[in-house]
Design an enzyme around this catalytic site. Structure first.
Site, short mmCIF file in Angstrom:
data_model
loop_
_atom_site.label_atom_id
_atom_site.label_comp_id
_atom_site.label_asym_id
_atom_site.label_seq_id
_atom_site.Cartn_x
_atom_site.Cartn_y
_atom_site.Cartn_z
N HIS A 163 41.74 -15.50 -2.60
CA HIS A 163 43.11 -15.03 -2.63
C HIS A 163 43.59 -14.98 -1.20
O HIS A 163 42.99 -14.32 -0.35
CB HIS A 163 43.19 -13.63 -3.27
CG HIS A 163 44.59 -13.12 -3.33
ND1 HIS A 163 45.38 -13.25 -4.46
CD2 HIS A 163 45.36 -12.51 -2.41
CE1 HIS A 163 46.57 -12.74 -4.20
NE2 HIS A 163 46.58 -12.27 -2.97
N CYS A 164 44.65 -15.71 -0.89
CA CYS A 164 45.10 -15.79 0.49
C CYS A 164 46.35 -14.95 0.69
O CYS A 164 47.41 -15.29 0.16
CB CYS A 164 45.40 -17.25 0.85
SG CYS A 164 45.80 -17.45 2.59
#
Lengths: 389, 189
Positions: A163-164
């Site tokens: 998850h960025c």
């Protein structure tokens, strides 16, 4: 009778935000994404405003033109990564969840009272390697290989990478190549701007001396150069890391967990053992469609206008909120409703875990139902214990 | 209208028994034709008894394939070969869609050169194959499955995880199999 058309994205579980009537899909926290946009646009506008005129005249007009094209490409990739569906797997509908429960019960047999049922794992053989498929308690599915549950977005994502927060979205099967191209093009843009900043300073210094140059163009250098310098190290490093992952056909998630690190002779079953083939598969593979139907119309809203045959259909807003009779785990439509029966033990290892199931609220009609599976029997904890050897 | 069809198998375009047109999955724009007369008969007389889910086959990797193992619940309803043929054909469609070869490279490179803006106006190869799959499933339902009281749901409606086969019991029959299974599958909608 006129009913408002409700699209499916309005009823999707998970912690995503949707814009433009379901066309745009992002995570809830978008603050860091706005920072990314600001940094890129701010640095580029300083470059275009202060340095490009000089460089266009004294060197070549192609320099700002190429910078503009590169900047547009970076923005397109960023927006594509941030706004697209990363490959979210929709949650199982009640019948499918019931079917899986029945299969699990059949496989486990009768568990004596007081004993924990075995962890919910399915073994599949992929290219002569045993891969364990874990059961997701939130989505009520056995996760496909390489899928993982993102706790920030509360969705299972296919080929989950990470998850960025910088792009404000998960990076998964559908948007990994855009993410990679974003980091690659941003590295090139940063190097380009940094290089031409230095060229600009050198050229002006040659003309007028270094100190005079700094006096003439004070505003741009500290900010531009500082931002470029730090971005260079972090983004170029990240691009290098992802290039390494792509050449081995691994995801960040697998790399962090050490799934294919070579211990116990486990090897990556998805790798073609050929760097070019791996790169081609990841970057030049087909454009996968989204299986999350965001813009479709909800059936109840449209059918209630047509008939009044099922009076119960209008009272329940969404199929996902249906409560089924046991032996199922009650459906967790909103995460706020979850009260984990065992606190904190679910947070043992990585952050990408399935939620611990809520306590049962209804009495099962069938006496042979196994007790609610708890995180102690959760597959991840048993596998992590295996890995400790 | 069939009141026992709790689980309309997907957006309106898929449900042959209810015969509704309207907005369907995002890639499909062709509204389905009205159901032939024998399906309308089925609609009046059938009730959902059970559902069987054909799982994915991961033995060859993460590519989309479904298991061709014939489920025991369908033994009395349909011939094994017909069912296996359907699943095998679906598998070949998906293999074609996910094939990594000259055409996918070209599509990828062209799209990358235009910063993927070309996907706003052009349909990808995968989407084209998905349309073919939708048409094929509708055909199979009309010709083979509905006359036997079965209905296949397009896997894309279930996240490409399962092929859902709905089993319908004739209301007029004295079959008791709909009794207990409908307890576990009945939900309020």
């Amino acid at each position: 009778m006129i009913t408002r058309k409700v699209r499916k994205w309005e009823r999707l579980p998970g912690k995503n935000t949707f814009c433009c009537d379901g066309r745009v899909m992002m995570a809830r926290q978008k603050g860091v994404f706005y920072l990314t946009m600001f940094l890129i646009m701010g640095t580029c506008s300083l470059f275009f405003a202060f340095e490009c005129p000089y460089l266009a005249v004294h060197l070549s007009p192609a320099i700002p033109v190429f910078a503009v094209l590169l900047f547009l490409f970076v923005m397109a990739m960023l927006l594509r990564t941030s706004f697209s569906d990363p490959g979210v797997l929709p949650r199982a509908l009640p019948e499918e969840a019931a079917f899986i429960e029945m299969e699990i019960e059949a496989a486990n047999g009768n568990v004596p009272a007081g004993q924990r049922p075995p962890p919910r794992i399915r073994n599949v053989q992929i290219n002569n390697q045993i891969v364990k498929l874990k059961y997701c308690y939130t989505c009520k599915i056995f996760r496909p290989p390489r899928a993982s549950h993102c706790s920030i977005c509360d969705n299972c994502v296919d080929r989950f990478d990470h998850h960025c927060p910088w792009v404000g979205n998960c990076v998964g099967k559908r948007n990994y190549r855009y993410f990679y191209l974003f980091t690659l093009s941003l590295s090139l843009l940063t190097i380009y701007i940094f290089a031409f900043d230095i060229v600009h300073v050198v050229m002006r210094s040659v003309d007028k001396g270094f100190l005079n140059t700094l006096q003439e163009t004070p505003g741009t250098y500290p900010l531009s150069v500082l931002v470029c310098f730090f971005t260079l190290w972090s983004v170029v490093g990240l691009t290098g890391f992802h290039t390494y992952l792509i050449s081995l056909n691994q995801t960040t998630n697998e790399d962090i967990k050490g799934s294919w690190s070579g211990k116990n002779r486990v090897q990556n079953p998805y790798s073609h053992k050929n760097i070019i083939k791996n790169c081609c598969e990841v970057l030049c593979g087909p454009a996968y469609p989204s299986v999350l139907d965001r813009r479709g119309l909800m059936p109840e809203e449209s059918s209630s206008a047509l008939t009044s045959f099922a009076p119960s259909s209008t009272s329940i807003p969404a199929p996902q909120t249906t409560k089924t009779t046991a032996p199922l785990i009650p459906n967790e439509h909103t995460p706020d409703d979850v009260k984990p029966s065992i606190a904190a033990s679910a947070e043992k290892t990585s952050s990408h875990k399935a939620k611990s199931p809520p306590p049962k609220e209804e009495q099962p009609p069938l006496p042979t139902v196994p007790p609610l599976a708890s995180p102690e029997t959760d597959a991840e904890t048993s596998i992590s214990k295996d890995k400790m050897y | 209208m069939c009141m026992d069809l709790w689980f309309c198998p997907g957006p309106a375009g898929r449900c042959l028994l209810l015969g509704e047109g309207g907005a369907s999955h995002q890639f499909s724009v062709v509204p389905p034709p009205p159901p032939p007369p024998h399906l309308q008969e089925l609609r009046r007389s059938a009730s959902l008894a059970n559902k069987v889910f054909i799982q994915r086959d991961y033995s060859e990797g993460t590519a989309c394939r479904f298991q061709t193992k014939f489920p025991s619940e369908l033994e009395s309803r349909i011939e094994r070969t017909l069912f296996e043929d359907t699943v095998k054909t679906l598998n070949t469609f998906y293999t074609e869609a996910e094939k990594i070869g000259g055409q996918s490279y070209l599509e990828g490179c062209l799209a990358c050169a235009t910063a993927y803006l070309i996907f706003l106006c052009m349909e990808t190869r995968y989407e084209k194959v998905l349309k073919k799959i939708a048409k094929y499933i509708q055909e199979q339902n009309e010709k083979i499955y509905a006359p036997r009281g079965l209905l296949i749901t397009d896997p894309i409606e279930r996240g490409m995880r399962v092929i859902e086969v709905s089993i319908y019991e004739d209301r007029g029959s004295s079959g008791s199999s709909s009794g207990s299974s409908s307890v576990s599958v009945s939900t309020a909608r």
